[in-house]
Design a protein around this motif. Structure first.
Motif, PDB file in Angstrom:
ATOM      1  N   ASN A 394      94.284  60.514  62.926  1.00 26.98           N
ATOM      2  CA  ASN A 394      94.817  61.882  62.927  1.00 26.98           C
ATOM      3  C   ASN A 394      95.240  62.205  61.395  1.00 26.98           C
ATOM      4  OD1 ASN A 394      94.534  62.390  65.418  1.00 26.98           O
ATOM      5  ND2 ASN A 394      96.464  61.072  66.274  1.00 26.98           N
ATOM      6  N   GLY A 395      94.907  63.283  61.155  1.00 28.82           N
ATOM      7  CA  GLY A 395      95.622  63.888  59.764  1.00 28.82           C
ATOM      8  C   GLY A 395      94.717  63.635  58.720  1.00 28.82           C
ATOM      9  N   CYS A 577      70.643  71.462  70.172  1.00 30.89           N
ATOM     10  CA  CYS A 577      70.996  71.849  68.981  1.00 30.89           C
ATOM     11  C   CYS A 577      70.230  71.537  68.072  1.00 30.89           C
ATOM     12  CB  CYS A 577      72.560  70.942  68.636  1.00 30.89           C
ATOM     13  SG  CYS A 577      73.809  70.979  69.563  1.00 30.89           S
ATOM     14  N   GLU A 578      68.903  71.304  68.377  1.00 26.59           N
ATOM     15  CA  GLU A 578      67.932  70.975  67.793  1.00 26.59           C
ATOM     16  C   GLU A 578      67.263  72.256  66.667  1.00 26.59           C
ATOM     17  OE1 GLU A 578      66.135  68.464  67.448  1.00 26.59           O
ATOM     18  OE2 GLU A 578      67.346  67.307  69.277  1.00 26.59           O
ATOM     19  N   ASN A 579      67.205  72.164  65.477  1.00 27.49           N
ATOM     20  CA  ASN A 579      66.883  73.017  64.691  1.00 27.49           C
ATOM     21  C   ASN A 579      68.029  73.603  63.979  1.00 27.49           C
ATOM     22  OD1 ASN A 579      63.994  72.294  64.492  1.00 27.49           O
ATOM     23  ND2 ASN A 579      64.011  73.736  66.152  1.00 27.49           N
ATOM     24  N   LYS A 580      69.269  73.102  64.319  1.00 29.33           N
ATOM     25  CA  LYS A 580      70.448  73.836  63.817  1.00 29.33           C
ATOM     26  C   LYS A 580      71.327  72.777  63.252  1.00 29.33           C
ATOM     27  CE  LYS A 580      70.529  77.089  67.641  1.00 29.33           C
ATOM     28  NZ  LYS A 580      71.283  77.777  68.574  1.00 29.33           N
ATOM     29  N   ILE A 581      72.355  73.259  62.402  1.00 24.86           N
ATOM     30  CA  ILE A 581      73.231  72.289  61.635  1.00 24.86           C
ATOM     31  C   ILE A 581      74.262  72.213  62.656  1.00 24.86           C
ATOM     32  CG2 ILE A 581      75.112  72.171  59.928  1.00 24.86           C
ATOM     33  CD1 ILE A 581      73.273  73.094  58.075  1.00 24.86           C
ATOM     34  N   SER A 582      74.540  70.839  62.970  1.00 19.74           N
ATOM     35  CA  SER A 582      75.872  70.613  64.051  1.00 19.74           C
ATOM     36  C   SER A 582      76.762  69.725  63.696  1.00 19.74           C
ATOM     37  CB  SER A 582      75.215  70.027  65.366  1.00 19.74           C
ATOM     38  OG  SER A 582      74.206  70.871  65.859  1.00 19.74           O
ATOM     39  N   ILE A 583      77.859  69.919  63.662  1.00 16.20           N
ATOM     40  CA  ILE A 583      79.091  69.186  63.277  1.00 16.20           C
ATOM     41  C   ILE A 583      80.017  68.699  64.620  1.00 16.20           C
ATOM     42  CG2 ILE A 583      81.103  68.964  61.849  1.00 16.20           C
ATOM     43  CD1 ILE A 583      79.944  71.068  59.898  1.00 16.20           C
ATOM     44  N   PHE A 584      80.262  67.504  64.573  1.00 17.30           N
ATOM     45  CA  PHE A 584      80.965  66.837  65.628  1.00 17.30           C
ATOM     46  C   PHE A 584      82.134  66.278  65.245  1.00 17.30           C
ATOM     47  CE2 PHE A 584      76.489  67.058  67.007  1.00 17.30           C
ATOM     48  CZ  PHE A 584      76.433  67.785  68.169  1.00 17.30           C
ATOM     49  N   ILE A 585      83.467  66.379  66.020  1.00 10.11           N
ATOM     50  CA  ILE A 585      84.500  65.679  65.633  1.00 10.11           C
ATOM     51  C   ILE A 585      85.050  64.818  66.961  1.00 10.11           C
ATOM     52  CG2 ILE A 585      86.921  65.713  65.085  1.00 10.11           C
ATOM     53  CD1 ILE A 585      86.247  68.179  63.352  1.00 10.11           C
ATOM     54  N   SER A 586      85.253  63.724  66.942  1.00 11.01           N
ATOM     55  CA  SER A 586      85.936  62.885  67.964  1.00 11.01           C
ATOM     56  C   SER A 586      86.519  61.703  67.514  1.00 11.01           C
ATOM     57  CB  SER A 586      84.594  62.651  68.868  1.00 11.01           C
ATOM     58  OG  SER A 586      85.080  61.713  70.112  1.00 11.01           O
ATOM     59  N   HIS A 587      87.711  61.643  68.341  1.00  8.44           N
ATOM     60  CA  HIS A 587      88.470  60.269  68.086  1.00  8.44           C
ATOM     61  C   HIS A 587      87.466  59.088  68.725  1.00  8.44           C
ATOM     62  CE1 HIS A 587      91.771  62.821  67.082  1.00  8.44           C
ATOM     63  NE2 HIS A 587      92.119  61.740  66.209  1.00  8.44           N
ATOM     64  N   ARG A 588      86.755  59.433  69.752  1.00 14.98           N
ATOM     65  CA  ARG A 588      86.096  58.195  70.425  1.00 14.98           C
ATOM     66  C   ARG A 588      84.541  58.319  69.671  1.00 14.98           C
ATOM     67  NH1 ARG A 588      87.219  61.395  76.031  1.00 14.98           N
ATOM     68  NH2 ARG A 588      89.436  60.846  76.292  1.00 14.98           N
ATOM     69  N   LEU A 589      84.666  57.168  68.870  1.00 21.95           N
ATOM     70  CA  LEU A 589      83.447  56.997  68.097  1.00 21.95           C
ATOM     71  C   LEU A 589      82.117  56.763  68.751  1.00 21.95           C
ATOM     72  CD1 LEU A 589      85.069  54.436  65.394  1.00 21.95           C
ATOM     73  CD2 LEU A 589      85.198  57.037  65.513  1.00 21.95           C
ATOM     74  N   SER A 590      82.485  56.233  70.008  1.00 19.36           N
ATOM     75  CA  SER A 590      81.053  55.836  70.719  1.00 19.36           C
ATOM     76  C   SER A 590      80.242  57.208  70.904  1.00 19.36           C
ATOM     77  CB  SER A 590      81.138  55.200  71.918  1.00 19.36           C
ATOM     78  OG  SER A 590      82.106  55.900  72.830  1.00 19.36           O
ATOM     79  N   SER A 591      81.006  58.393  71.300  1.00 21.52           N
ATOM     80  CA  SER A 591      80.375  59.558  71.465  1.00 21.52           C
ATOM     81  C   SER A 591      79.640  60.297  70.322  1.00 21.52           C
ATOM     82  CB  SER A 591      81.560  60.520  71.542  1.00 21.52           C
ATOM     83  OG  SER A 591      82.289  60.051  73.120  1.00 21.52           O
ATOM     84  N   THR A 592      79.807  59.440  69.154  1.00 23.85           N
ATOM     85  CA  THR A 592      78.874  60.330  68.181  1.00 23.85           C
ATOM     86  C   THR A 592      77.969  59.267  67.562  1.00 23.85           C
ATOM     87  OG1 THR A 592      80.630  59.279  66.535  1.00 23.85           O
ATOM     88  CG2 THR A 592      80.973  61.817  67.469  1.00 23.85           C
TER      89      THR A 592
END
Length: 644
Positions: A394-395, A577-592
């Motif tokens: 966080n932060g 999200c194919e062919n698009k720029i996608s940004i993911f934020i998650s505290h759960r590292l396994s999800s990314t």
């Protein structure tokens, strides 16, 4: 935003008056005719009332036929009555027009600025104080019985023009008799104006303290009857404290008000004294002219009326100008806040790319406070079709980074570009349409599911609203403002259903009696339904899909889901999200884990980056955090497999 002095110089009183004049065409060209009639009748009617007694005396002097005289007097009175009706009608039309423009132009532009400005304007306490000042500048009354805001701008502008016209007319007539008479009238009027101006300016300077006191009064009063605070007030014996605070606040307000009224009393006393001197000299001069045979009785009566009216005109000039100047200061702050430019030579914005091939952060610096930078010379490049994950404690600056990409924060240094085009040079609304973002704090609107997904109205609803308000002036003014945007606010029902199916929410929605037209929450409809936290987040995912933007950002929108459901949903969303720029934020590292690249942020810096496997092999911050969470994830998996 411009500071006060710069705003007042750039948007001067004449400039604000001309701006108001131009805005009138939004409501209708006929209002220019109303404005002209209003000004002319207000000048002519008082002058005709001065002439009537003189004309009656002249009739008797000339021994005209009584019947003819009565008919002539009746025609004069009838003419004045007709002009009064015209003045009342046109003045009311202008006042109504000002109220309409306040809503359709000024408030809507302010609301649009508030809803589209960078977030620092919303989050900064100084900017919020400035916003309150701007909002107060649009209110139609100042609480002292005087007009203010846009209504005051129009009505006091009319009053100023009327009083200047009357002053010139009466001054010309008085000067034609003798320059000395004009000099005495002018000097005494200047003294009266100076006294009144001092009193009014003193009121302006001190009423700010009065309204601050009023804000405290209503805060204390509302808190004293707040049911959520009732227990504390009783258990901690706060009743006497509230009573004492209210009593002190009322005494302070009364003291400020009495002080202002006392200065007005002093000014009125000076006005009365100089008026007695002025009238005494003028009447003596006119009597001498009458005794010497320079004028007859009818002319004497006319000049008596001119003397009485002259001082009134110039006094009202100062009064209307003083109030108008104060109102203009507020309008200047408003116009600087909504970024209204005097010239139309603004640089044409760059087009927003239809496809996003590259996003570049070049030497970016940003901080909520100038002396505390979160990002200091930060650089990053995101490639076409890349799925990027931002992780960290966080932060670390993850959400701030995405908000900067959205153009919600102004940079201290550097630039953010899409396809090598600086986003600050693009049209802001068009750029917003190129980004689908789901923040971690999602909110449902108290409208239908269809409107929540599309953020739009359908054509049938727009037509029904148009028919409901057909012919109303305010509807015409709104139409003038929104005509260019109506085509962008129609939703596609088939597309909405398709998006709901993609996020596995259609089965739930299809079971509702009104389907996608079901209203959410009971805020506006007592028959509305409430969705669970997970269903709301799926609904927000459907909103992001509906937008079909080339840039997609998920900022922990699945926090209400368990880790397994979140991971599954992210995997499903990644396929969309194919062919698009996608940004993911998650505290759960396994999800990314599915992302092409993972950035581990710490204090606004990229301390590690790579794929999940690369970062695990590096045995750094990412791997350590993943191992800490792994035990918890394993328990969740066991529960999931056991059906618990």
């Amino acid at each position: 935003m411009l500071n006060r002095e710069t705003a007042r110089k750039q948007y001067s009183l004449p400039n604000n008056m001309m701006h108001g004049l131009r805005e009138m065409k939004t409501v209708g060209i006929r209002y220019y005719a109303y404005l002209f009639c209003d000004i002319i009748t207000q000048i002519v009617i008082p002058f005709l009332l001065v002439l009537i007694p003189a004309e009656v005396v002249r009739m008797f002097q000339e021994k005209r036929n009584l019947q003819d005289s009565l008919i002539m007097i009746a025609l004069w009175i009838f003419g004045i009555l007709i002009m009064n009706l015209i003045r009342t009608f046109t003045h009311q039309k202008i006042e109504n027009m000002a109220a309409i423009l306040t809503d359709t132009q000024y408030w809507r532009k302010l609301n649009r600025e508030m809803l589209s400005c960078d977030l620092l304007k919303v989050e900064s306490s100084q900017e919020r104080d400035m916003l309150n000042e701007v909002m107060n500048a649009l209110y139609g009354s100042d609480g002292m019985g005087n007009y203010s805001g846009v209504i005051g701008l129009y009505l006091y502008s009319i009053a100023l023009l009327v009083n200047i016209g009357g002053f010139l007319l009466y001054g010309a007539i008085a000067g034609s008799l003798h320059p000395m008479l004009l000099a005495v009238l002018f000097i005494t009027s200047i003294i009266n104006c100076f006294a009144q101006a001092r009193a009014i300016n003193y009121e302006f300077m001190n009423m700010k303290a009065f309204w601050e006191n009023s804000d405290r009064f209503w805060y204390i009063k509302n808190e004293s009857i707040n049911t959520e605070k009732a227990k504390d007030i009783r258990m901690y014996h706060l009743i006497r404290w509230f009573q004492k605070a209210l009593h002190h606040n009322t005494e302070e307000a009364s003291s400020i008000y009495d002080d202002v009224m006392q200065h007005h009393f002093y000014a009125d006393s000076i006005v009365r004294f100089t008026s007695i001197l002025r009238d005494g000299f003028a009447y003596l001069f006119l009597i001498m002219q009458l005794a010497d045979g320079v004028m007859d009785v009818s002319m004497f009566i006319i000049y008596i009326g001119i003397v009485a009216g002259f001082g009134n005109w110039i006094t009202k000039i100062v009064e209307s100008y003083t109030y108008l100047k104060k109102i203009s200061y507020g309008i200047s702050m408003y116009r600087s806040y909504v970024k209204e430019e005097i010239s139309d030579t603004d640089t044409k914005p760059q087009p927003v790319p239809q496809d996003c091939h590259k996003i570049t952060f070049s030497d970016v610096s940003f901080g909520y406070e100038p002396e505390h930078l979160i990002f200091d010379h930060f650089s990053l490049q995101i490639h076409a079709g890349e799925k990027l994950a931002l992780v960290g404690v966080n932060g670390a600056g993850k959400t701030t980074l995405t908000k900067m990409l959205c153009g919600l924060y102004p940079l201290k240094h550097g630039q953010i570009s899409v396809n090598d085009i600086d986003i600050t040079t693009m049209d802001k609304d068009a750029y917003f349409r190129a980004i689908s973002i789901l923040f971690q704090d999602v909110h449902v609107l108290p409208f239908s599911i269809a409107k929540n997904v599309s953020c739009a109205w359908n054509d049938e609803e727009q037509q029904r609203l148009k028919e409901m308000y057909q012919g109303q002036e305010i509807c015409h003014a709104f139409d003038q403002v929104d005509r260019s945007e109506i085509h962008m606010n129609e939703y596609d029902e088939e597309k909405i259903i398709r998006c709901l199916k993609q996020v596995n929410l259609w089965e739930k929605v299809s079971q509702l009696s009104n389907g996608i037209h079901t209203v959410l929450t009971q805020i506006l409809d007592h028959e509305g339904v409430n969705l669970s936290g997970g269903q709301i987040q799926r609904l927000m995912l459907a909103r992001a899909l509906y937008k079909e933007a080339p840039i997609l950002i998920l900022d922990e929108p699945t926090s209400a889901l368990d880790p397994i459901a979140e991971s599954e949903l992210y995997q499903e969303y990644a396929k969309l999200c194919e062919n698009k720029i996608s940004i993911f934020i998650s505290h759960r590292l396994s999800s990314t884990r599915f992302c092409d690249r993972i950035l581990f942020l710490e204090n606004g810096k990229i301390v590690e980056q790579g794929t999940h496997d690369e970062l695990m092999a590096f045995h750094g911050h990412y791997a350590k955090m993943y191992q800490i969470q792994a035990h918890y994830y394993q328990k969740e998996v066991e529960k999931h497999e056991a059906g618990i």
